[in-house]
Scaffold this active site. Structure first.
Site, mmCIF file in Angstrom:
data_model
loop_
_atom_site.group_PDB
_atom_site.id
_atom_site.type_symbol
_atom_site.label_atom_id
_atom_site.label_comp_id
_atom_site.label_asym_id
_atom_site.label_seq_id
_atom_site.Cartn_x
_atom_site.Cartn_y
_atom_site.Cartn_z
ATOM 1 N N GLY A 141 0.807 -1.213 0.000
ATOM 2 C CA GLY A 141 0.000 0.000 0.000
ATOM 3 C C GLY A 141 0.836 1.256 0.000
ATOM 4 N N CYS A 142 0.455 2.212 0.865
ATOM 5 C CA CYS A 142 1.121 3.510 0.914
ATOM 6 C C CYS A 142 2.585 3.409 1.320
ATOM 7 C CB CYS A 142 0.380 4.430 1.876
ATOM 8 S SG CYS A 142 -1.279 4.890 1.303
ATOM 9 N N ALA A 143 2.983 2.329 1.965
ATOM 10 C CA ALA A 143 4.390 2.152 2.352
ATOM 11 C C ALA A 143 5.251 1.672 1.190
ATOM 12 C CB ALA A 143 4.494 1.162 3.509
#
Length: 363
Positions: A141-143
């Site tokens: 995801g956002c990581a």
């Protein structure tokens, strides 16, 4: 060493006011207090976002199969553009870099499913060597933007004469659930967007470093990955017959304060650094509340998150891609030799990815 960055954006630009109108039409009949919820579009502090498909396509309620078919075909198209931009970007390199000079491709995504993975399909439309190593990474995801660079750097440490690409494709809009009237889906409609990036990294002995136009080049000094145990309900996807439903906990800003702060401080202490020595905070802008929580937790002035806020304003949250756009903007603004940067991103798991960067002499 981070040598070059390329970007690509889908063709459909949507103002945040238009997105709010769309949400009122989609969610209004199912919320008695829809007008009390719509201010989330304004408080997100986003002006516009880019999407893979025109607005009416999302209103038609496409199936999971139809959305994933778009994900596969458009990912290849947009990734090709970002890769070519990265390998021939005059801001970063003084001569076009041949695809055959790339030894490995790390492909990072979370917003669709493809086997073979997208980097194999990219290799069929660009002249990479058939021996290019493929490392697909899914589900961060956002990581994923920070994590992809960290894992690529690990590869370069092991192979200091080689060069690798990190390609991020996130078509978040294709996960929009037409029949999901949850608050999480509404918030996702106010926040997420589509974006594509490619980053070229090399080992310290790579001959490609001679092609850099930057007076100082960011070197990755250290990285840290951290998982919060038993936190799967904080962020991620729930999978149904209709596709991917966003899981987005309202507790994320509080987690930044209570969990990320000691994690960051310990990471810096191990490497004999303090937050006061950080010149550039390259933060994934998960949202304005998350950025404010970063400032409060780490004692940073608001100026430290200005670039992240501007990227959020201009593009929205493009999941893993967003932090790459933040890094690109820092580099274009000009970074001085010897300065330090902290890259940070949060994602499903729940997890954090941290990178310590130092700018070293370049061209």
């Amino acid at each position: 060493m981070i040598l070059s960055i390329g970007k690509s954006l889908p063709p459909h630009c949507l103002l945040q006011t238009e997105a709010a109108t769309f949400a009122k039409r989609q969610f209004g009949p199912h919320f008695k207090n829809i007008d009390r919820l719509l201010p989330v579009f304004q408080s997100a502090e986003i002006d516009k976002r880019y999407f893979a498909m025109p607005l009416e396509w999302y209103s038609s309620g496409p199936t999971f199969e139809e959305k994933n078919e778009k994900y596969v075909s458009l990912s290849v198209e947009y990734a090709k553009e970002a890769v070519l931009d990265c390998l021939n970007n005059p801001f970063y390199v003084n001569e076009m870099i041949d695809c055959r000079d790339i030894d490995a491709i790390f492909f990072v995504s979370t917003t669709g499913i493809s086997t073979p993975s997208i980097e194999a399909r990219i290799m069929n439309v660009l002249p990479f060597s058939p021996h290019t190593k493929r490392i697909p990474i899914w589900g961060l995801g956002c990581a994923g933007g920070a994590a992809g660079i960290a894992r690529a750097n690990d590869y370069c440490l092991a192979h200091p004469d080689q060069a690798v690409l990190v390609v991020n494709v996130e078509l978040c809009s294709l996960t929009f659930q037409h029949g999901d009237f949850s608050k999480s889906n509404l918030i996702g409609t106010a926040l997420f967007a589509d974006g594509i990036s490619a980053v070229l990294l090399t080992g310290e002995s790579s001959s490609l470093l001679r092609r850099s136009t930057m007076p100082s080049i960011p070197d990755i000094v250290a990285t840290r990955s951290t998982l919060m145990k038993d936190s799967e309900d904080v962020m991620g996807w729930e999978v149904s017959n209709e596709g991917l439903h966003v899981v987005f906990s309202k507790s994320i800003p509080a987690i930044v304060s209570s969990w990320l702060e000691p994690n960051v401080l310990e990471f810096l202490t191990i490497h004999e650094k303090t937050t006061q020595e950080i010149d550039y905070f390259i933060a994934h802008p998960g949202g304005t509340k998350v950025l404010t929580a970063y400032e409060e937790a780490l004692g940073f002035d608001k100026s430290m998150t200005e670039v992240s806020r501007n990227v959020l304003k201009e593009y929205g949250n493009m999941s893993s891609v967003t932090v790459i756009y933040v890094l690109d903007q820092f580099l274009r603004n000009g970074c001085e030799h010897g300065n330090l940067g902290l890259m940070a991103a949060l994602g499903p798991g729940f997890c954090s990815e941290l990178l310590l960067l130092e700018w070293k002499k370049g061209a």
